[in-house]
Design a protein around this motif. Structure first.
Motif, mmCIF file in Angstrom:
data_model
loop_
_atom_site.group_PDB
_atom_site.id
_atom_site.type_symbol
_atom_site.label_atom_id
_atom_site.label_comp_id
_atom_site.label_asym_id
_atom_site.label_seq_id
_atom_site.Cartn_x
_atom_site.Cartn_y
_atom_site.Cartn_z
ATOM 1 N N PHE A 216 32.886 -29.334 9.745
ATOM 2 C CA PHE A 216 34.015 -29.024 8.870
ATOM 3 C C PHE A 216 33.572 -28.237 7.638
ATOM 4 N N SER A 217 32.348 -28.483 7.155
ATOM 5 C CA SER A 217 31.850 -27.697 6.020
ATOM 6 C C SER A 217 31.721 -26.227 6.407
ATOM 7 N N ASN A 218 31.166 -25.967 7.606
ATOM 8 C CA ASN A 218 31.090 -24.591 8.096
ATOM 9 C C ASN A 218 32.480 -23.987 8.263
ATOM 10 N N LEU A 219 33.389 -24.776 8.825
ATOM 11 C CA LEU A 219 34.741 -24.282 9.071
ATOM 12 C C LEU A 219 35.453 -23.924 7.767
ATOM 13 N N CYS A 220 35.341 -24.789 6.780
ATOM 14 C CA CYS A 220 36.010 -24.531 5.490
ATOM 15 C C CYS A 220 35.364 -23.361 4.752
ATOM 16 N N LEU A 221 34.046 -23.306 4.790
ATOM 17 C CA LEU A 221 33.336 -22.306 3.997
ATOM 18 C C LEU A 221 33.486 -20.908 4.561
ATOM 19 N N PHE A 222 33.494 -20.776 5.880
ATOM 20 C CA PHE A 222 33.469 -19.449 6.504
ATOM 21 C C PHE A 222 34.813 -19.011 7.079
ATOM 22 N N VAL A 223 35.763 -19.952 7.242
ATOM 23 C CA VAL A 223 37.040 -19.584 7.866
ATOM 24 C C VAL A 223 38.229 -19.941 6.969
ATOM 25 N N LEU A 224 38.392 -21.233 6.653
ATOM 26 C CA LEU A 224 39.628 -21.681 6.013
ATOM 27 C C LEU A 224 39.782 -21.161 4.591
ATOM 28 N N MET A 225 38.747 -21.267 3.767
ATOM 29 C CA MET A 225 38.868 -20.820 2.388
ATOM 30 C C MET A 225 38.980 -19.298 2.258
ATOM 31 N N PRO A 226 38.184 -18.501 3.017
ATOM 32 C CA PRO A 226 38.457 -17.051 2.992
ATOM 33 C C PRO A 226 39.864 -16.703 3.471
ATOM 34 N N PHE A 227 40.341 -17.403 4.510
ATOM 35 C CA PHE A 227 41.700 -17.148 5.005
ATOM 36 C C PHE A 227 42.718 -17.478 3.921
ATOM 37 N N ALA A 228 42.550 -18.626 3.239
ATOM 38 C CA ALA A 228 43.502 -19.013 2.194
ATOM 39 C C ALA A 228 43.529 -17.990 1.065
ATOM 40 N N PHE A 229 42.343 -17.487 0.666
ATOM 41 C CA PHE A 229 42.286 -16.519 -0.430
ATOM 42 C C PHE A 229 42.923 -15.182 -0.032
ATOM 43 N N PHE A 230 42.527 -14.650 1.117
ATOM 44 C CA PHE A 230 43.071 -13.357 1.548
ATOM 45 C C PHE A 230 44.562 -13.469 1.871
ATOM 46 N N PHE A 231 44.983 -14.605 2.413
ATOM 47 C CA PHE A 231 46.394 -14.809 2.717
ATOM 48 C C PHE A 231 47.225 -14.860 1.436
ATOM 49 N N LEU A 232 46.662 -15.461 0.396
ATOM 50 C CA LEU A 232 47.361 -15.553 -0.887
ATOM 51 C C LEU A 232 47.486 -14.187 -1.555
ATOM 52 N N GLU A 233 46.471 -13.347 -1.380
ATOM 53 C CA GLU A 233 46.465 -12.037 -2.038
ATOM 54 C C GLU A 233 47.067 -10.931 -1.177
ATOM 55 N N SER A 234 47.363 -11.222 0.076
ATOM 56 C CA SER A 234 47.826 -10.164 0.988
ATOM 57 C C SER A 234 49.284 -9.809 0.705
ATOM 58 N N GLU A 235 49.637 -8.586 1.080
ATOM 59 C CA GLU A 235 51.012 -8.106 0.976
ATOM 60 C C GLU A 235 51.501 -7.461 2.276
ATOM 61 N N GLY A 236 50.580 -7.211 3.203
ATOM 62 C CA GLY A 236 50.937 -6.520 4.436
ATOM 63 C C GLY A 236 50.556 -5.056 4.366
ATOM 64 N N PHE A 237 50.193 -4.487 5.506
ATOM 65 C CA PHE A 237 49.800 -3.085 5.537
ATOM 66 C C PHE A 237 51.002 -2.183 5.268
ATOM 67 N N ALA A 238 50.697 -1.032 4.678
ATOM 68 C CA ALA A 238 51.753 -0.058 4.402
ATOM 69 C C ALA A 238 52.306 0.486 5.722
ATOM 70 N N GLY A 239 53.614 0.580 5.800
ATOM 71 C CA GLY A 239 54.255 1.084 7.011
ATOM 72 C C GLY A 239 54.739 0.001 7.932
ATOM 73 N N LEU A 240 54.257 -1.234 7.730
ATOM 74 C CA LEU A 240 54.721 -2.351 8.554
ATOM 75 C C LEU A 240 55.829 -3.107 7.840
ATOM 76 N N LYS A 241 56.629 -3.800 8.603
ATOM 77 C CA LYS A 241 57.696 -4.604 8.031
ATOM 78 C C LYS A 241 57.104 -5.781 7.252
ATOM 79 N N LYS A 242 57.554 -5.947 6.016
ATOM 80 C CA LYS A 242 57.032 -7.007 5.168
ATOM 81 C C LYS A 242 57.447 -8.367 5.701
#
Length: 490
Positions: free
Chosen positions: A115-141
């Motif tokens: 779980f430490s590997n999972l949180c450190l390399f997958v879940l926390m990066p996903f949470a950060f990028f998901f929080l900061e994401s807006e969607g690619f330009a040209g795609l439906k928001k």
């Protein structure tokens, strides 16, 4: 008969697996609930609208709670294993403690590593990028566009880290077999990467823990009621009350157009009210609380710190004369076979206390460093981005805590699972240097802490205090008048 014995063994194995899975689930559920209440206490209160950002925030909150629960499990891993070993030694035939077996302990260590590997390399990066994401330009928001952007960012970051680790492995160990092994993602690459992260976490603990051990005296002094020696609390409360009334009158007579001055006065009034509350608490405290609790807690902190440094010094001597003192040395007896301490249950309890003390000190030291000072969470006013950063930092510290405790000789419990597979634990020079640095830096921090007042007075006596040679927080306080109007002195 043989068929019946085989079926019976299979059933027994199945029941033991179900029992261990249930225990692990219940333990993690308790940690998850506690972590959720801790995070929601500090998380900034947002609008309760069911919009896209609210859903993203809830997902990030769930992932952060999961990570904090894994961090708490990593902290409790070593103490739980030590106390289980002593309980099995004390009650070997007791039916009610048979669930505390070696299979359960090994399973907990493996799950903590996974779980430490999972949180450190997958879940926390996903949470950060998901929080900061807006969607690619040209795609439906929408959520799909944000998830797609997050997954693309994760793949790019994984490729970047893979290249960095592969190059680092080639530079450190110029062996074709070593480079080929990195192509095996699960068996070699992730453990190798987690070994590097663990080494970084241990180095961060080496930086934070000595600072935290010296800061613990100041933090504890702020939480407890100090003895009132040569102080008139009634006079101080009277002066603070007069100052509070003066600020209230200034705020009442100030025009609302002067916004900046109003904010400054409100902040100053809040500080005065806080000081008044502390003074009233000191006045209401009993004589036992003032004159007994505070000195006893300070002596206890000094004893724990001294024992920690003494154990590290003994471990340095053991490293020089005994090969089995290495963290990656020969494996000791299994769970419940022999006591890990020469003092039995008392020694095991002391080890557990010291492990928790080192963890608390490392967290205090982490937030005391200037670089991480902005990470301090504030009640009901902490953004999700800062919560994610705090969860990652605590996860790195807590995952490195069992490794640091074993490396410093605080405990002799062998590291299980992937925690015992780190390559650098078998390097004698790294382990010896780590112990020496910890002992020297901790001693220097404590000497600097306890001699700061004497050092400042010597500088004043020599007329060198104007050169600002002493940079301790005491300097700023010493130049300010106390609440009773007198200058603070030694």
């Amino acid at each position: 008969m043989e068929g019946q014995d085989e079926v019976s063994a299979r059933e027994q194995h199945f029941h033991s697996q179900v029992r261990e899975s249930t225990i692990c689930f219940l333990l993690f559920a308790v940690l998850y609930i506690v972590s959720y209440f801790i995070i929601t206490r500090y998380k900034r209160k947002s609008d309760e609208q069911e919009d896209e950002d609210a859903i993203v925030n809830r997902i990030s909150l769930s992932l952060s709670t999961f990570t904090l629960a894994v961090s708490a499990g990593a902290v409790l891993l070593l103490p739980f294993s030590i106390i289980s070993n002593e309980i099995l030694l004390s009650f070997p035939q007791n039916y009610y403690v048979q669930w505390l077996n070696g299979s359960l302990i090994h399973g907990l260590w493996n799950l903590a590593s996974l779980f430490s590997n999972l949180c450190l390399f997958v879940l926390m990066p996903f949470a950060f990028f998901f929080l900061e994401s807006e969607g690619f330009a040209g795609l439906k928001k929408g959520l799909r566009a944000r998830v797609l952007e997050t997954l693309v960012m994760l793949v790019l970051v994984a490729l970047l880290i893979l290249g960095i680790v592969w190059v680092a492995s080639a530079l450190v160990d110029n062996d074709p077999a070593s480079a080929e092994s990195l192509y095996d993602l699960w068996e070699f690459y992730l453990p190798y990467l987690y070994s590097c992260i663990s080494l970084m976490g241990c180095l961060l603990l080496l930086l934070c823990t000595p600072v935290g051990l010296s800061r613990m005296f100041t933090v504890t002094g702020q939480l407890l009621v100090k003895p009132a020696i040569l102080e008139d609390l009634d006079e101080q409360i009277y002066i603070v009350t007069l100052e509070e009334d003066a600020l209230q009158r200034r705020l009442t007579g100030l025009s609302s157009s002067v916004e900046y001055s109003t904010m400054e006065l409100e902040r100053e009034l809040e500080n005065v009210k806080t000081l008044k509350t502390k003074l009233e608490r000191r006045k209401k405290a009993s004589a036992w609380e003032r004159n007994l609790v505070y000195p006893a807690v300070m002596v206890l902190l000094l004893l724990e710190t001294s024992i920690s440094v003494l154990l590290v010094a003994c471990n340095i001597l053991c490293l020089l004369v005994d090969e089995t003192a290495m963290p990656k040395g020969t494996r000791g007896p299994g769970i419940g076979s022999a006591s890990l301490s020469a003092f039995g249950f008392v020694g095991a309890a002391l080890e557990i206390i010291l492990i928790f003390y080192l963890m608390v000190s490392s967290v205090v030291g982490f937030y005391s460093l200037r670089f991480f000072g902005d990470f301090i969470p504030r009640k009901d006013d902490t953004t999700m981005t800062k919560i994610i950063g705090n969860c990652v930092s605590i996860l790195v510290l807590s995952s490195a805590l069992p490794v640091m405790s074993r490396t410093l000789g605080i405990t002799r419990f062998d590291l299980l699972g992937d925690f015992g597979r780190f390559n650098w634990l078998g390097n004698f020079y790294i382990v010896l240097s780590y112990n020496l640095l910890f002992a020297v830096v901790t001693t220097l921090c404590l000497v600097r802490k306890f001699t700061s007042a004497v050092r400042e007075e010597l500088l004043k006596a020599l007329g060198l205090h104007k050169l600002h040679l002493s940079n301790t927080p005491r300097d700023a306080e010493a130049s300010k008048p106390a609440a009773n109007g007198h200058q603070k002195a030694l």
